[in-house]
Design a protein around this motif. Structure first.
Motif, PDB file in Angstrom:
ATOM      1  N   GLY A 176       4.977   8.168   7.109  1.00  0.00           N
ATOM      2  CA  GLY A 176       4.223   7.216   7.247  1.00  0.00           C
ATOM      3  C   GLY A 176       4.204   5.784   7.938  1.00  0.00           C
ATOM      4  N   ALA A 177       3.563   5.120   8.206  1.00  0.00           N
ATOM      5  CA  ALA A 177       2.860   4.165   9.243  1.00  0.00           C
ATOM      6  C   ALA A 177       4.547   3.058   8.917  1.00  0.00           C
ATOM      7  CB  ALA A 177       1.951   3.187   9.705  1.00  0.00           C
ATOM      8  N   LEU A 178       4.766   2.916   7.354  1.00  0.00           N
ATOM      9  CA  LEU A 178       4.932   1.461   6.816  1.00  0.00           C
ATOM     10  C   LEU A 178       7.096   1.837   6.571  1.00  0.00           C
ATOM     11  CD1 LEU A 178       4.555  -1.481   5.557  1.00  0.00           C
ATOM     12  CD2 LEU A 178       2.821   0.154   7.027  1.00  0.00           C
TER      13      LEU A 178
ATOM     14  N   ILE B 208       1.180  -1.357   0.203  1.00  0.00           N
ATOM     15  CA  ILE B 208      -0.015   0.190  -0.354  1.00  0.00           C
ATOM     16  C   ILE B 208       0.991   1.336   0.416  1.00  0.00           C
ATOM     17  CG2 ILE B 208      -2.283   1.168   1.291  1.00  0.00           C
ATOM     18  CD1 ILE B 208      -2.349  -1.724   2.480  1.00  0.00           C
ATOM     19  N   ALA B 209       1.331   1.723  -0.797  1.00  0.00           N
ATOM     20  CA  ALA B 209       1.599   3.033  -1.486  1.00  0.00           C
ATOM     21  C   ALA B 209       1.943   3.627  -0.258  1.00  0.00           C
ATOM     22  CB  ALA B 209       1.950   3.207  -2.728  1.00  0.00           C
ATOM     23  N   ALA B 210      -0.041   4.509   0.223  1.00  0.00           N
ATOM     24  CA  ALA B 210       0.148   5.635   0.600  1.00  0.00           C
ATOM     25  C   ALA B 210       0.371   5.429   2.166  1.00  0.00           C
ATOM     26  CB  ALA B 210      -1.757   5.596   0.341  1.00  0.00           C
ATOM     27  N   LEU B 211       0.801   4.492   2.488  1.00  0.00           N
ATOM     28  CA  LEU B 211       1.666   4.543   3.721  1.00  0.00           C
ATOM     29  C   LEU B 211       2.910   4.253   4.449  1.00  0.00           C
ATOM     30  CD1 LEU B 211      -0.334   0.906   4.940  1.00  0.00           C
ATOM     31  CD2 LEU B 211      -1.130   2.873   5.695  1.00  0.00           C
ATOM     32  N   THR B 212       3.910   5.184   2.327  1.00  0.00           N
ATOM     33  CA  THR B 212       5.090   4.749   3.438  1.00  0.00           C
ATOM     34  C   THR B 212       5.770   6.430   2.794  1.00  0.00           C
ATOM     35  OG1 THR B 212       5.056   2.469   2.132  1.00  0.00           O
ATOM     36  CG2 THR B 212       7.148   4.244   2.306  1.00  0.00           C
ATOM     37  N   GLY B 213       6.677   7.085   3.653  1.00  0.00           N
ATOM     38  CA  GLY B 213       6.935   8.348   2.989  1.00  0.00           C
ATOM     39  C   GLY B 213       7.026   9.145   4.464  1.00  0.00           C
ATOM     40  N   ILE B 214       7.790  10.337   3.956  1.00  0.00           N
ATOM     41  CA  ILE B 214       8.385  11.210   5.173  1.00  0.00           C
ATOM     42  C   ILE B 214       7.930  12.494   4.026  1.00  0.00           C
ATOM     43  CG2 ILE B 214       9.615  12.208   5.886  1.00  0.00           C
ATOM     44  CD1 ILE B 214      11.148   9.061   6.306  1.00  0.00           C
ATOM     45  N   GLU B 215       7.117  13.313   4.566  1.00  0.00           N
ATOM     46  CA  GLU B 215       6.844  14.556   3.980  1.00  0.00           C
ATOM     47  C   GLU B 215       6.940  15.358   5.479  1.00  0.00           C
ATOM     48  OE1 GLU B 215       3.080  15.165   2.613  1.00  0.00           O
ATOM     49  OE2 GLU B 215       3.572  14.418   0.796  1.00  0.00           O
ATOM     50  N   ARG B 216       7.660  16.824   5.200  1.00  0.00           N
ATOM     51  CA  ARG B 216       8.071  17.659   6.066  1.00  0.00           C
ATOM     52  C   ARG B 216       7.076  18.783   5.891  1.00  0.00           C
ATOM     53  NH1 ARG B 216      13.100  21.022   7.861  1.00  0.00           N
ATOM     54  NH2 ARG B 216      11.667  21.615  10.329  1.00  0.00           N
ATOM     55  N   GLN B 217       5.901  19.793   6.120  1.00  0.00           N
ATOM     56  CA  GLN B 217       5.442  20.827   5.741  1.00  0.00           C
ATOM     57  C   GLN B 217       4.909  21.426   6.598  1.00  0.00           C
ATOM     58  OE1 GLN B 217       1.939  19.474   3.602  1.00  0.00           O
ATOM     59  NE2 GLN B 217       3.407  19.974   1.431  1.00  0.00           N
TER      60      GLN B 217
ATOM     61  N   PHE C  28       1.816  -4.229  25.681  1.00  0.00           N
ATOM     62  CA  PHE C  28       1.737  -4.084  24.416  1.00  0.00           C
ATOM     63  C   PHE C  28      -0.070  -4.171  24.304  1.00  0.00           C
ATOM     64  CE2 PHE C  28       5.162  -7.776  25.267  1.00  0.00           C
ATOM     65  CZ  PHE C  28       5.958  -7.038  23.957  1.00  0.00           C
ATOM     66  N   GLU C  29       0.219  -2.789  24.800  1.00  0.00           N
ATOM     67  CA  GLU C  29      -1.404  -2.291  24.479  1.00  0.00           C
ATOM     68  C   GLU C  29      -1.479  -0.807  24.364  1.00  0.00           C
ATOM     69  OE1 GLU C  29      -4.200  -4.245  24.953  1.00  0.00           O
ATOM     70  OE2 GLU C  29      -3.748  -5.788  25.987  1.00  0.00           O
ATOM     71  N   THR C  30      -2.637  -1.013  22.839  1.00  0.00           N
ATOM     72  CA  THR C  30      -2.780   0.728  22.842  1.00  0.00           C
ATOM     73  C   THR C  30      -4.236   1.047  22.750  1.00  0.00           C
ATOM     74  OG1 THR C  30      -2.891   0.203  20.635  1.00  0.00           O
ATOM     75  CG2 THR C  30      -0.867   0.735  20.943  1.00  0.00           C
ATOM     76  N   SER C  31      -4.417   2.493  22.013  1.00  0.00           N
ATOM     77  CA  SER C  31      -5.682   2.679  22.366  1.00  0.00           C
ATOM     78  C   SER C  31      -6.625   1.744  21.106  1.00  0.00           C
ATOM     79  CB  SER C  31      -6.168   4.008  22.251  1.00  0.00           C
ATOM     80  OG  SER C  31      -5.262   4.860  21.986  1.00  0.00           O
ATOM     81  N   LEU C  32      -5.571   1.789  20.132  1.00  0.00           N
ATOM     82  CA  LEU C  32      -6.489   1.495  18.907  1.00  0.00           C
ATOM     83  C   LEU C  32      -7.416   0.131  18.810  1.00  0.00           C
ATOM     84  CD1 LEU C  32      -3.307   0.867  16.237  1.00  0.00           C
ATOM     85  CD2 LEU C  32      -4.603   2.294  16.101  1.00  0.00           C
ATOM     86  N   TRP C  33      -8.402   0.478  17.731  1.00  0.00           N
ATOM     87  CA  TRP C  33      -9.513  -0.591  18.244  1.00  0.00           C
ATOM     88  C   TRP C  33      -9.480  -1.799  17.214  1.00  0.00           C
ATOM     89  CZ3 TRP C  33     -12.195   4.342  15.872  1.00  0.00           C
ATOM     90  CH2 TRP C  33     -12.859   5.189  17.107  1.00  0.00           C
ATOM     91  N   ALA C  34      -9.875  -2.508  17.701  1.00  0.00           N
ATOM     92  CA  ALA C  34      -9.688  -3.643  16.620  1.00  0.00           C
ATOM     93  C   ALA C  34     -10.093  -3.739  15.127  1.00  0.00           C
ATOM     94  CB  ALA C  34     -10.259  -5.244  16.907  1.00  0.00           C
ATOM     95  N   GLY C  35      -9.179  -3.812  14.462  1.00  0.00           N
ATOM     96  CA  GLY C  35      -8.786  -3.630  12.795  1.00  0.00           C
ATOM     97  C   GLY C  35      -8.612  -2.353  12.491  1.00  0.00           C
ATOM     98  N   GLU C  36      -8.412  -1.107  13.519  1.00  0.00           N
ATOM     99  CA  GLU C  36      -8.557  -0.404  13.371  1.00  0.00           C
ATOM    100  C   GLU C  36      -6.703   0.159  12.468  1.00  0.00           C
ATOM    101  OE1 GLU C  36      -8.177   2.319  16.643  1.00  0.00           O
ATOM    102  OE2 GLU C  36      -7.927   4.752  15.303  1.00  0.00           O
ATOM    103  N   MET C  37      -5.945   0.709  11.740  1.00  0.00           N
ATOM    104  CA  MET C  37      -4.748   0.226  10.766  1.00  0.00           C
ATOM    105  C   MET C  37      -4.409   2.161  11.540  1.00  0.00           C
ATOM    106  SD  MET C  37      -3.914   0.406   6.819  1.00  0.00           S
ATOM    107  CE  MET C  37      -5.078  -0.964   7.029  1.00  0.00           C
ATOM    108  N   VAL C  38      -2.561   1.828  11.918  1.00  0.00           N
ATOM    109  CA  VAL C  38      -1.985   3.335  11.976  1.00  0.00           C
ATOM    110  C   VAL C  38      -1.861   3.315  10.654  1.00  0.00           C
ATOM    111  CG1 VAL C  38       0.121   4.694  12.547  1.00  0.00           C
ATOM    112  CG2 VAL C  38      -1.306   2.631  14.026  1.00  0.00           C
ATOM    113  N   VAL C  39      -1.652   4.769  10.158  1.00  0.00           N
ATOM    114  CA  VAL C  39      -1.731   4.956   8.615  1.00  0.00           C
ATOM    115  C   VAL C  39      -0.007   6.001   8.461  1.00  0.00           C
ATOM    116  CG1 VAL C  39      -3.391   4.470   6.952  1.00  0.00           C
ATOM    117  CG2 VAL C  39      -3.224   6.894   8.192  1.00  0.00           C
ATOM    118  N   GLY C  40       0.268   6.558   8.883  1.00  0.00           N
ATOM    119  CA  GLY C  40       0.684   7.661   9.627  1.00  0.00           C
ATOM    120  C   GLY C  40       1.463   8.650  11.023  1.00  0.00           C
TER     121      GLY C  40
END
Lengths: 163, 263
Positions: free
Chosen positions: B70-72, B54-63, B150-162
């Protein structure tokens, strides 16, 4: 669990290979493609014996799923030189006696090449830190570090001649 | 190796749909914790959903003064990125000290924080640098992201994108690495952001935490000496074969002083 089909380039040749979905890249290389130069030591990404180049960078093939190699360019120890014309890193390991039993050597060589290519092999300290992901249980690291330093000079000279 | 179904979606939507259809799915980022866990049967998902295409998950931007990663994005990419070095060199230093070269070529920032290993380095950056975690469903303030071992506030199935890092005046990260694994026995991020000082400590307790007593002491005067009379209570820290709680408490002070000296 279904089989998966993976398309990748291995040592310059396009390969399409069926394998179980839970195969790792090193399973695919060793068991399916019979490229047994890549070794498996710990199988848990500690020892670095399974190091190969994945899109030009050193990775531990025991901790990459075969499916993750879809579209990747993979180079193994079999792909860097030949019996007649060793890669400078291989020659340096021979010249410096950078091995004893030889089990860790393919991984050391692949990690060493990546280290030199990235310009991170400028001195002993940086070579030692760059090889943190590779464990040798018999020679100690002295001659391995010496070999990488010697190859770095050789590879630099070669690049300049080509460049 | 544990058996599972493997999927390689091309978009975030496709990944989400595969997760919803699976009995007990799990997202795969760089795999440098998950793959060994699968092998050891510590993790047993029905389906592994590999996010690496998933290309949208990779990369670094400074704005506009904000650095978004990006998460990946791999640890090595963060460690060597000009944008990261220009924004906050402490973040590049932190990434360059994770694991070893091969691990840094595969391991990712999103995978690291979603896993929340108590000895991982990145959680100290998220808390210490006041970052915001972006998921496919919402934005989560760094302070509210890590909830336990090993616990976060992410819901089941929630994905970190960035992850977004605001601009910092100064920051410094120092760790005492476990000599074998390079995980942090104790790692301390100290940052000055606007008028405040943040101190985040990883490796010492069951979950990364902000050392408020250190923050208060450093807010009045940002110098090593300010920490002279500030102690971390060992009763709140971990004890294991690598280090006792008392030793970790001592290391918290030493690493914090070194981090302040490095600002």
């Amino acid at each position: 669990m279904a089989n998966i089909s993976v398309n990748l380039i291995v040592n310059g040749k396009a390969v399409t290979q069926e394998c179980p979905a839970n195969s790792t890249l090193v399973d695919l290389l060793r068991d399916q493609l019979q490229l047994t130069g890549t070794h498996v030591g710990c199988d848990t990404s500690q020892c670095g014996s399974c190091t190969v180049h994945f899109n030009g960078r050193a990775v531990k093939a025991c901790t990459v799923l075969a499916g993750q190699a879809e579209g990747a360019d993979v180079v193994t120890i079999e792909g860097i030189g030949s019996r007649e014309s060793l890669h400078p890193m291989q020659s340096a390991f021979r010249e410096c006696h950078g091995l004893q039993c030889g089990f860790c050597t393919p991984g050391m060589i692949m990690a060493g090449i990546d280290l030199v290519n990235r310009g991170d092999a400028s001195d002993e300290a940086s070579i030692r830190s760059g090889l943190e992901g590779n464990i040798c249980r018999c020679t100690g690291y002295h001659n391995i570090v010496k070999a990488v330093a010697s190859a770095a000079v050789e590879m630099g000279v070669k690049e300049e001649a080509e460049g | 190796m544990y058996q599972f179904n493997y999927h390689q979606p091309q978009t975030i939507e496709e990944a989400r749909s595969l997760y919803n259809k699976s009995e007990d799915g799990l997202y795969l980022a760089g795999g440098h914790t998950l793959i060994p866990s699968l092998r050891q049967r510590l993790s047993s998902p029905s389906d592994v959903i590999d996010l690496s295409s998933i290309a949208a998950l990779t990369g670094i931007e400074r704005q506009g003064g904000v650095l978004r990663i990006g998460a990946l994005t791999t640890h090595d990419s963060v460690a060597t990125s000009e944008a990261v070095l220009g924004h906050c060199s402490a973040l590049a230093t932190l990434a360059s000290g994770i694991g070893d070269a091969q691990v840094r070529n595969r391991g990712t920032i999103g995978g690291s924080i979603a896993n929340n290993d108590p000895a991982a380095d990145y959680p100290a950056a998220i808390l210490g640098l006041n970052a915001t975690v972006h998921t496919d469903q919402r934005d989560i303030q760094g302070d509210n992201f890590f909830s336990g071992m090993f616990e976060t506030s992410l819901w089941a199935g929630e994905m970190v994108v960035g992850i977004s890092f605001p601009s910092v005046t100064a920051a410094s990260y120092v760790k005492f690495p476990n000599p074998a694994s390079r995980y942090a026995t104790v790692g301390v991020m100290v940052a000055r952001i606007d008028d405040g000082v943040r101190v985040a400590i990883t490796g010492a307790a069951s979950c990364v935490f902000r050392a408020s007593a250190m923050e208060d002491a450093l807010s009045s005067k940002l110098s090593e000496n300010s920490l002279d009379n500030v102690a971390i209570d060992p009763d709140t820290l971990m004890s294991d074969i690598h280090a006792s709680a008392e030793y970790r408490a001592h290391l918290c002070g030493v690493m914090a002083r070194k981090a302040v000296a490095g600002l």
